[in-house]
Write a protein that holds these residues in place. Structure first.
Motif, short mmCIF file in Angstrom:
data_model
loop_
_atom_site.label_atom_id
_atom_site.label_comp_id
_atom_site.label_asym_id
_atom_site.label_seq_id
_atom_site.Cartn_x
_atom_site.Cartn_y
_atom_site.Cartn_z
N ASN A 180 8.20 6.44 -0.89
CA ASN A 180 8.70 6.14 -2.23
C ASN A 180 10.22 6.29 -2.23
OD1 ASN A 180 9.55 6.41 -5.00
ND2 ASN A 180 7.44 6.87 -5.55
N ASP B 19 0.87 -1.17 0.00
CA ASP B 19 0.00 0.00 0.00
C ASP B 19 0.91 1.22 0.00
OD1 ASP B 19 -1.67 2.12 0.53
OD2 ASP B 19 -2.70 1.19 2.22
N THR B 20 0.96 1.91 -1.10
CA THR B 20 1.93 3.01 -1.25
C THR B 20 1.59 4.22 -0.37
OG1 THR B 20 0.74 3.88 -3.18
CG2 THR B 20 2.54 2.31 -3.58
N THR B 21 0.43 4.21 0.27
CA THR B 21 0.11 5.30 1.20
C THR B 21 0.74 5.06 2.57
OG1 THR B 21 -1.95 4.29 2.02
CG2 THR B 21 -2.09 5.66 0.04
N GLN B 22 1.26 3.84 2.78
CA GLN B 22 1.79 3.47 4.08
C GLN B 22 3.32 3.52 4.16
OE1 GLN B 22 -0.23 2.75 6.86
NE2 GLN B 22 -1.70 3.63 5.43
N ASP C 2 5.42 -0.58 -7.46
CA ASP C 2 4.76 -0.48 -6.15
C ASP C 2 5.15 -1.64 -5.24
OD1 ASP C 2 3.41 -2.60 -7.29
OD2 ASP C 2 1.40 -1.84 -6.81
#
Length: 277
Positions: free
Chosen positions: A125, A119-122, A159
């Protein structure tokens, strides 16, 4: 989160690194303590929270325990200890005749890690991490920074999981069980950013550094990479092609080393030659 107060009387020092020290628990051999150097308070808390999120992803890593503080004011994390563990660097140094076997096993671990979608919101990057490192670096001109920034921006996005410090000393095994450790730099992005550290540790680092840090001769470290490549990339990837592909990412890892040592590292910067020309 309030840290749990502990006494170091129940712990025995067994190792250290750039950020702190590691201890075995005397009364409970299944516990180990990673204790940060004085003044580091937020870092162990952030690492513990990150370690829990990584553990919940199903990535093989020791189960994180509690956020703790000692009587002398140092902060750290307790983990469930892996009995009989040995790192792939130590195992290779102790048994250089098995270098190909250990390199293949490590490559398999890396392939599994780099196939985990997150989950790239967690998580951070990896590109943002390097942009920040580059901005803070005092060792590059504005023109050089612009060229490096364009290279980073142009790398295809992914991702999937990235260890962040993918050294063969940060992968351990006990029997047939394998684990990643020291995931404080865990993030997501293109897997090539991770592989840069593997190449840096095997080829770009000096003989003395490899011997002191990874307990092996540089010749053995090079053999490790040479066995790693066909296992990770497949038999159609030549060593020369792999080197050309990974070298710039190994050079980028030099930004981290230069930040930590506070001096330029020309032996790593050579990896950026194709970017800076």
């Amino acid at each position: 989160m309030e840290p749990i107060k502990i006494s170091l009387k129940d712990y025995k020092l067994f190792g250290g690194g750039a950020n702190g020290e590691s201890y075995d628990c005397i009364s409970d051999p299944d516990l180990m303590l990673k204790l940060y150097f004085p003044g580091k308070i937020q870092q162990p808390l952030d690492e513990m929270m990150l370690a829990r999120k990584v553990y919940q992803l199903g990535i093989p890593t020791p189960e994180p325990g509690e956020y703790v503080v000692t009587e002398d004011g140092r902060y750290g994390i307790r983990f469930r200890r892996i009995p009989g563990k040995v790192s792939y660097s130590r195992a290779t140094g102790d048994h250089p005749e098995k270098v190909a076997q250990y390199a293949r096993e490590f490559a398999d671990m890396c392939l599994q890690l780099h196939s985990v979608h997150v989950d790239t919101t967690q998580f951070q990057n990896v590109k943002d991490r390097y942009f920040a490192l580059l901005k803070e670096s005092p060792f590059y001109t504005a023109e050089e920074k612009e060229k490096i920034s364009r290279f980073i921006a142009g790398v295809p996005d992914e991702d999937t999981a990235i260890h962040g410090d993918l050294q063969y000393s940060n992968a351990i095994f006990s029997g047939d069980k394998r684990y990643f450790i020291d995931l404080g730099d865990f993030c997501y992005g293109n897997h090539l950013f991770d592989l840069g550290m593997v190449y840096l540790c095997c080829y770009l680092s000096g003989e003395d550094f490899i011997q002191e840090t990874f307990h092996m001769k540089k010749e053995t470290a090079r053999k490790f990479w040479d066995s790693f490549v066909p296992e990770y990339f497949g038999p159609d990837m030549s060593l020369q092609e792999a080197e050309q592909l990974i070298l710039p990412f190994a050079g980028l890892k030099g930004l981290i080393v230069e930040r930590d040592t506070r001096r330029p590292m020309p032996e790593f910067r050579v990896g950026l030659t194709s970017i800076l020309k």
